[in-house]
Design a protein around this motif. Structure first.
Motif, PDB file in Angstrom:
ATOM      1  N   ALA A 551       0.849  -1.203   0.000  1.00 46.66           N
ATOM      2  CA  ALA A 551       0.000   0.000   0.000  1.00 46.66           C
ATOM      3  C   ALA A 551       0.881   1.248   0.000  1.00 46.66           C
ATOM      4  N   GLU A 552       1.956   1.181   0.774  1.00 42.11           N
ATOM      5  CA  GLU A 552       2.836   2.346   0.819  1.00 42.11           C
ATOM      6  C   GLU A 552       3.574   2.533  -0.509  1.00 42.11           C
ATOM      7  N   LYS A 553       4.065   1.427  -1.034  1.00 44.14           N
ATOM      8  CA  LYS A 553       4.835   1.487  -2.270  1.00 44.14           C
ATOM      9  C   LYS A 553       4.051   2.119  -3.417  1.00 44.14           C
ATOM     10  N   TYR A 554       2.772   1.766  -3.534  1.00 39.24           N
ATOM     11  CA  TYR A 554       1.984   2.240  -4.670  1.00 39.24           C
ATOM     12  C   TYR A 554       0.975   3.330  -4.305  1.00 39.24           C
ATOM     13  N   GLY A 555       1.033   3.808  -3.089  1.00 37.56           N
ATOM     14  CA  GLY A 555       0.129   4.887  -2.700  1.00 37.56           C
ATOM     15  C   GLY A 555      -1.339   4.500  -2.689  1.00 37.56           C
ATOM     16  N   TYR A 556      -1.647   3.359  -2.110  1.00 34.54           N
ATOM     17  CA  TYR A 556      -3.046   2.949  -2.024  1.00 34.54           C
ATOM     18  C   TYR A 556      -3.733   3.655  -0.851  1.00 34.54           C
ATOM     19  N   ILE A 557      -5.079   3.698  -0.926  1.00 36.65           N
ATOM     20  CA  ILE A 557      -5.834   4.288   0.174  1.00 36.65           C
ATOM     21  C   ILE A 557      -6.761   3.248   0.789  1.00 36.65           C
ATOM     22  N   ARG A 558      -7.227   3.577   1.968  1.00 33.89           N
ATOM     23  CA  ARG A 558      -8.122   2.647   2.651  1.00 33.89           C
ATOM     24  C   ARG A 558      -9.549   2.844   2.164  1.00 33.89           C
ATOM     25  N   PRO A 559     -10.175   1.822   1.627  1.00 30.79           N
ATOM     26  CA  PRO A 559     -11.551   1.959   1.140  1.00 30.79           C
ATOM     27  C   PRO A 559     -12.547   1.865   2.300  1.00 30.79           C
ATOM     28  N   THR A 560     -13.737   2.386   2.069  1.00 26.87           N
ATOM     29  CA  THR A 560     -14.808   2.207   3.053  1.00 26.87           C
ATOM     30  C   THR A 560     -15.723   1.113   2.534  1.00 26.87           C
ATOM     31  N   LEU A 561     -15.888   0.070   3.320  1.00 26.14           N
ATOM     32  CA  LEU A 561     -16.750  -1.037   2.893  1.00 26.14           C
ATOM     33  C   LEU A 561     -17.964  -1.118   3.798  1.00 26.14           C
ATOM     34  N   THR A 562     -19.115  -1.252   3.181  1.00 26.62           N
ATOM     35  CA  THR A 562     -20.320  -1.349   3.988  1.00 26.62           C
ATOM     36  C   THR A 562     -21.144  -2.526   3.516  1.00 26.62           C
ATOM     37  N   GLU A 563     -21.507  -3.360   4.481  1.00 25.32           N
ATOM     38  CA  GLU A 563     -22.179  -4.615   4.157  1.00 25.32           C
ATOM     39  C   GLU A 563     -23.476  -4.394   3.370  1.00 25.32           C
ATOM     40  N   ASN A 564     -24.302  -3.470   3.839  1.00 27.92           N
ATOM     41  CA  ASN A 564     -25.626  -3.356   3.213  1.00 27.92           C
ATOM     42  C   ASN A 564     -25.746  -2.217   2.213  1.00 27.92           C
ATOM     43  N   SER A 565     -24.612  -1.640   1.861  1.00 25.52           N
ATOM     44  CA  SER A 565     -24.658  -0.520   0.927  1.00 25.52           C
ATOM     45  C   SER A 565     -24.823  -1.024  -0.510  1.00 25.52           C
ATOM     46  N   ARG A 566     -25.331  -0.147  -1.362  1.00 22.92           N
ATOM     47  CA  ARG A 566     -25.434  -0.498  -2.780  1.00 22.92           C
ATOM     48  C   ARG A 566     -24.671   0.538  -3.606  1.00 22.92           C
ATOM     49  N   VAL A 567     -23.809   1.281  -2.944  1.00 17.51           N
ATOM     50  CA  VAL A 567     -23.144   2.387  -3.632  1.00 17.51           C
ATOM     51  C   VAL A 567     -21.686   2.065  -3.953  1.00 17.51           C
ATOM     52  N   VAL A 568     -21.337   2.230  -5.218  1.00 18.28           N
ATOM     53  CA  VAL A 568     -19.943   2.126  -5.613  1.00 18.28           C
ATOM     54  C   VAL A 568     -19.486   3.518  -6.008  1.00 18.28           C
ATOM     55  N   ASN A 569     -18.475   3.994  -5.320  1.00 19.77           N
ATOM     56  CA  ASN A 569     -17.981   5.313  -5.676  1.00 19.77           C
ATOM     57  C   ASN A 569     -16.465   5.341  -5.538  1.00 19.77           C
ATOM     58  N   ILE A 570     -15.815   5.169  -6.675  1.00 19.18           N
ATOM     59  CA  ILE A 570     -14.354   5.147  -6.677  1.00 19.18           C
ATOM     60  C   ILE A 570     -13.856   6.364  -7.433  1.00 19.18           C
ATOM     61  N   LYS A 571     -13.007   7.139  -6.780  1.00 25.12           N
ATOM     62  CA  LYS A 571     -12.445   8.312  -7.448  1.00 25.12           C
ATOM     63  C   LYS A 571     -11.021   8.006  -7.879  1.00 25.12           C
ATOM     64  N   GLU A 572     -10.739   8.294  -9.138  1.00 25.76           N
ATOM     65  CA  GLU A 572      -9.389   8.131  -9.664  1.00 25.76           C
ATOM     66  C   GLU A 572      -8.821   6.736  -9.383  1.00 25.76           C
ATOM     67  N   GLY A 573      -9.619   5.737  -9.717  1.00 19.42           N
ATOM     68  CA  GLY A 573      -9.170   4.373  -9.479  1.00 19.42           C
ATOM     69  C   GLY A 573      -8.176   3.919 -10.539  1.00 19.42           C
ATOM     70  N   ARG A 574      -7.316   2.963 -10.161  1.00 17.68           N
ATOM     71  CA  ARG A 574      -6.341   2.423 -11.124  1.00 17.68           C
ATOM     72  C   ARG A 574      -6.400   0.890 -11.114  1.00 17.68           C
ATOM     73  N   HIS A 575      -5.924   0.305 -12.156  1.00 16.13           N
ATOM     74  CA  HIS A 575      -5.786  -1.151 -12.210  1.00 16.13           C
ATOM     75  C   HIS A 575      -4.440  -1.482 -11.570  1.00 16.13           C
ATOM     76  N   ALA A 576      -4.496  -2.133 -10.394  1.00 12.45           N
ATOM     77  CA  ALA A 576      -3.288  -2.298  -9.586  1.00 12.45           C
ATOM     78  C   ALA A 576      -2.138  -2.946 -10.361  1.00 12.45           C
ATOM     79  N   VAL A 577      -2.432  -4.020 -11.082  1.00  8.65           N
ATOM     80  CA  VAL A 577      -1.343  -4.751 -11.728  1.00  8.65           C
ATOM     81  C   VAL A 577      -0.854  -4.019 -12.980  1.00  8.65           C
ATOM     82  N   VAL A 578      -1.804  -3.522 -13.807  1.00  2.00           N
ATOM     83  CA  VAL A 578      -1.395  -2.800 -15.025  1.00  2.00           C
ATOM     84  C   VAL A 578      -0.553  -1.580 -14.641  1.00  2.00           C
ATOM     85  N   GLU A 579      -0.990  -0.892 -13.613  1.00  5.01           N
ATOM     86  CA  GLU A 579      -0.231   0.274 -13.163  1.00  5.01           C
ATOM     87  C   GLU A 579       1.187  -0.124 -12.721  1.00  5.01           C
TER      88      GLU A 579
END
Ligand code: ADP
Ligand code: MG
Length: 844
Positions: A551-579
């Motif tokens: 996470a430190e090496k590639y500058g990842y952030i901590r996501p918020t996960l919610t069991e009963n949520s139906r919302v996907v909201n990713i800002k400036e997401g990347r493909h971890a392996v391609v990146e």
């Protein structure tokens, strides 16, 4: 006339009869011999010289052999190729035997039970499957075990394809079967999955497992697996852990096709780790950690709490850089405790193994201290499990010498001070050494031979070494022991006395050391289960450390996960392996936005624009988050998914022999049958494998079905531009496309996901850039306009009505339209495009 069989050959045949499916290695003197078919086949596989016994008789017996000291290598090779090997050893000293030496099989090695093939840290799982009678047609029990670590688990599964998927994801090479396989099942397991099938229909009563936490079927399949292992191993298995129930529903479900197309642990090109999520996330420092990380990736979590706990620790380790680097250093000193424990149990542990054990244990307090200093309640659960087993360290540190070697027969293993008798022998040896030094000095002075010295070798024992030129000065009390070219060897009464004391001490001390070592080994056995628990705790810490390091090496952030949520909201997401592969500067980040009410995102855009990458990016982000990892984005809010279904690209499917389209439809069907509202579905160019209208019709019907009946979050990339019109009727569907930039006749793929459908006339743009004649392009534009004026999609309300006939004017014209529809303009060279145009013109 049948030939007379010698008693030796009869013994061979009697043993072989019990191992028809294995290569039988038959110990004879310094060789392990193979006979008959075994010899012929092994000679070919192992490149051995094929000879024969009874050469001059009518029926010579084919024979091939390997030297006993190299037998391990040959066994490894056979096992790696998926064969079984039975080893028959001599059970008595041939010199003392009356008649034929007694022989018996001492071990059967199979691909699933090999414990030290190669140096791989990977698990080697042996799987057993079973069924309960005829009535439960689709209820299977599946147990698996890794003999090298002692792990032993069991579950029930509800259909054969799930069984196949589970076997595949365990990467098993051998499956123990407890029931009659159908022809189809047998074909899938042996031919398509390339598994060695071993039968085990029942089990002896004393091996029956009867755990109340398990179902009847689970107990039964575990018992059969245990029986098979006992039958083949014939050695101590005290390190086997108690069988533990697991449930695939407790984890994010992904079938084998999904795991393989997302390249979670093996890449598609070569079946290796490189370029996979496992490769990316693996900054573990211990073998146990490496294995555990893989199982985390194969089985991401679905419990909000469990995920939260992992992320808390990843966070703490990320925030405390210095502690983390100390932790990493300490972890580096921990060897493969699980394998060491199993070697102790197998009686295979050598002196250095104990040094590695003690060394590993000595790092545990440091690990514990670092974690304690971080003072966190999630960590303290783990810290409590870090038992450094001081009794075992004390035993090893007092008993095993720091300079102990691999061998257990040569002495030098046991530390001075551990055993009084051994110390006495050693003192005698030491005294002897100084007596010898003194005798040497005395004789030198007495005889005046300046080059006189005392030497030792096995044959002559201790002797005075005198060179040729000094022979005249040899005193009378010396007697000749041996004559060499330039020197002679002499003995004396005094030297012989010392020698006797020393030889006795040497022999007795190595025998004693051997016995003492065996005692230490036996005593260590009682710590095996504590070692295994420690190994688990260390593995877990190592995995979490690895996730925060990455996470430190590639500058990842901590996501918020919610069991009963139906919302996907990713800002400036990347493909971890391609990146990671292409570099962060090159990768264009994308938002992924599926609000509460949007379930389906329809993605359009030209070839190579980034549709597939975008969808995989999302799937990987979900998996990483549910493993407990941080994710490549600026911000990420996610529901917790229960399953991921994919239909991506042409997959080399397990059920080979099916057409690509059949595979495509089976995978789509899995999603449709099993997905829930909480699942994620990824369909990449669904329908491509069949004729245009056929494919498009199915694609549309599938989207509608998912929309109306499942409600799973779905990403659907398509080249059927017509499908974008579905947005009007399907309220939970939204269109996005991949933006392109056209400037001075050049098209640049921006790889940027943008709302709304893609530009329809895109193909003609490309044709223009490719330099096709203006007249031709004008014509194509016209044709396109005509096509676009025709209603193509059936309205949902029209489902049962007859479809409009689209091109009922001119037969040739409809042919032209069909050609235009099916030809892939993106793949054409300018010349091919021109030829194509001429063809069209001819048709007109
Ligand atoms: P499509 O599915 O639309 O045909 P792909 O997703 O296969 O396109 O992407 C094609 C190529 O474009 C990839 O191999 C990758 O190199 C590049 N690419 C895709 N998405 C991105 C991105 N977001 N940033 C940088 N390059 C990308
Ligand atoms: Mg694609």
């Amino acid at each position: 006339m049948s030939e007379k069989i010698s008693p030796g050959m009869q013994q061979y045949l009697d043993i072989k009869k019990d191992y028809p499916d294995a290569f039988l290695l038959f110990r004879m003197g310094d060789f392990y011999e193979l006979f008959y078919e075994d010899a012929v086949n092994a000679a070919q596989i192992l490149e051995l010289t094929l000879t024969s016994r009874n050469k001059n008789s009518e029926n010579p017996i084919a024979m091939a052999g390997v030297p006993h000291h190299a037998v391990g290598e040959y066994i490894d090779k056979l096992i790696n190729l998926g064969y079984k090997v039975a080893v028959a050893d001599q059970m008595e000293d041939p010199k003392k035997a009356v008649g034929i030496v007694k022989r018996a099989v001492t071990q059967v090695i199979t691909p699933g039970t090999a414990t030290d093939v190669g140096s791989s840290v990977d698990n080697n799982f042996l799987v057993a499957i079973d069924k309960q009678g005829e009535k439960a047609e689709n209820q299977f029990g599946l147990a698996y075990m890794d003999l090298s670590t002692g792990e032993f688990k069991v579950t029930e599964l509800t259909d054969f394809s799930t069984v196949v998927g589970e076997i595949a994801s365990l990467k098993a090479r051998e499956v123990v079967v407890g029931f009659e396989l159908t022809e189809q099942q047998s074909k899938i397991l042996s031919k398509q999955m390339n598994l060695l099938i071993s039968e085990q229909q029942n089990f002896p009563e004393h091996l029956q497992i009867k755990l109340s936490a398990l179902t009847e079927l689970e107990n039964q399949v575990s018992s059969k697996l245990l029986a098979y292992v006992k039958r083949t191993q014939m050695r101590d298995l005290s390190h086997l852990q108690e069988v533990e129930h697991y449930e695939i529903k407790d984890y994010l479900q992904m079938d084998f096709a999904t795991k393989s197309s997302l390249e979670l642990t093996v890449n598609k090109r070569e079946g290796k780790k490189h370029g996979t999520l496992y490769w990316l996330l693996d900054a573990t420092k211990t073998a146990m950690g490496t294995r555990m990380l893989r199982s985390w990736i194969e089985r991401p979590l679905i419990s909000e709490n469990a995920i939260f706990n992992r992320m808390e620790i990843v966070q703490i380790l990320l925030d405390n850089f210095f502690e983390r680097s100390d932790l990493i250093e300490a972890l580096k000193g921990v060897y493969d405790l699980e394998r060491l424990a199993s070697r102790v149990s197998f009686g295979k542990a050598v002196p250095v193994d104990f040094l590695q054990l003690a060394n590993s244990l000595s790092n545990v307090p440091a690990i514990r201290n670092i974690l304690e200093s971080l003072n966190d309640k999630n960590l303290s659960v783990l810290t409590k499990k870090l038992d450094d087993i001081p009794e075992l360290s004390a035993l090893i540190n007092s008993a095993i010498s720091d300079s102990a070697a691999r061998t257990i027969t040569e002495g030098g293993i046991i530390r001075t001070g551990y055993d009084e008798q051994l110390d006495r022998y050693r003192e005698a040896l030491q005294n002897g050494a100084s007596w010898i030094a003194k005798l040497e000095a005395d004789e030198k002075a007495r005889t005046g031979i300046s080059t006189l010295r005392i030497d030792y070798n096995r044959k002559d024992g201790y002797y005075f070494h005198i060179t040729q030129s000094q022979l005249a000065s040899v005193p009378e009390h010396f007697y000749r022991k041996a004559t060499l070219k330039n020197s002679e060897r002499f003995g004396s009464k005094e030297l012989a006395e010392i020698e006797e004391i020393m030889l006795e001490a040497r022999e007795k001390s190595s025998l004693l050391e051997y016995d003492l070592f065996m005692e230490v080994r036996a005593e260590t056995e009682q710590y095996i289960s504590r070692l295994q628990s420690l190994a688990k705790a260390v593995a877990e810490i190592d995995c979490l450390q690895s996730l925060s390091t990455v996470a430190e090496k590639y500058g990842y952030i901590r996501p918020t996960l919610t069991e009963n949520s139906r919302v996907v909201n990713i800002k400036e997401g990347r493909h971890a392996v391609v990146e990671a592969v292409m570099g962060a500067q090159e990768y264009v980040p994308n938002d992924i936005d599926l609000p509460e009410q949007t379930n389906i995102q329809l993605i359009t855009g030209p070839n190579m624009s980034g549709k597939s990458t975008y969808m995989r990016q999302f799937a990987l982000t979900v998996i990483m988050a549910q493993i407990g990892s941080f994710v490549p984005a600026q911000q990420a809010e996610l529901p917790i998914f229960d399953a991921i279904f994919t239909r991506i690209g042409a997959s080399d499917n397990l059920i080979s022999g099916e057409s690509t389209f059949m595979v495509e439809m089976s995978e789509a069907n899995r999603a449709i049958q099993h997905a829930t509202k909480r699942s994620l579905i990824i369909f990449d160019e669904l329908g491509r494998g069949t004729a245009t209208y056929d494919g498009m019709a199915l694609a549309q019907a599938i989207i509608e079905y998912v929309h109306d009946n499942i409600g799973a979050k779905t990403l659907f990339a398509t080249h059927y531009h017509e499908l974008t019109d579905l947005e009007v009727e399907l309220s939970a569907l939204s269109n996005v496309h991949v933006a392109t930039l056209e400037k001075n006749g050049d098209v640049t793929f921006l790889h940027k996901i943008t709302s709304g459908p893609a530009d329809k006339s895109y193909g003609i743009h490309v044709a223009k850039i490719a330099g096709l004649p203006d007249k031709l392009l004008e014509r194509a534009d016209l044709i396109l306009q005509k096509l676009e004026n025709k209603p193509v999609l059936a309205k949902k309300s029209e489902v049962h009505e007859e479809q409009l006939s689209l091109f009922d004017f001119d037969e040739n014209f409809s042919e032209i339209i069909e050609q235009l529809k099916t030809k892939n303009v993106d793949n054409m060279t300018a010349r091919e495009a021109l030829n194509f145009l001429w063809e069209l013109k001819d048709l007109l």
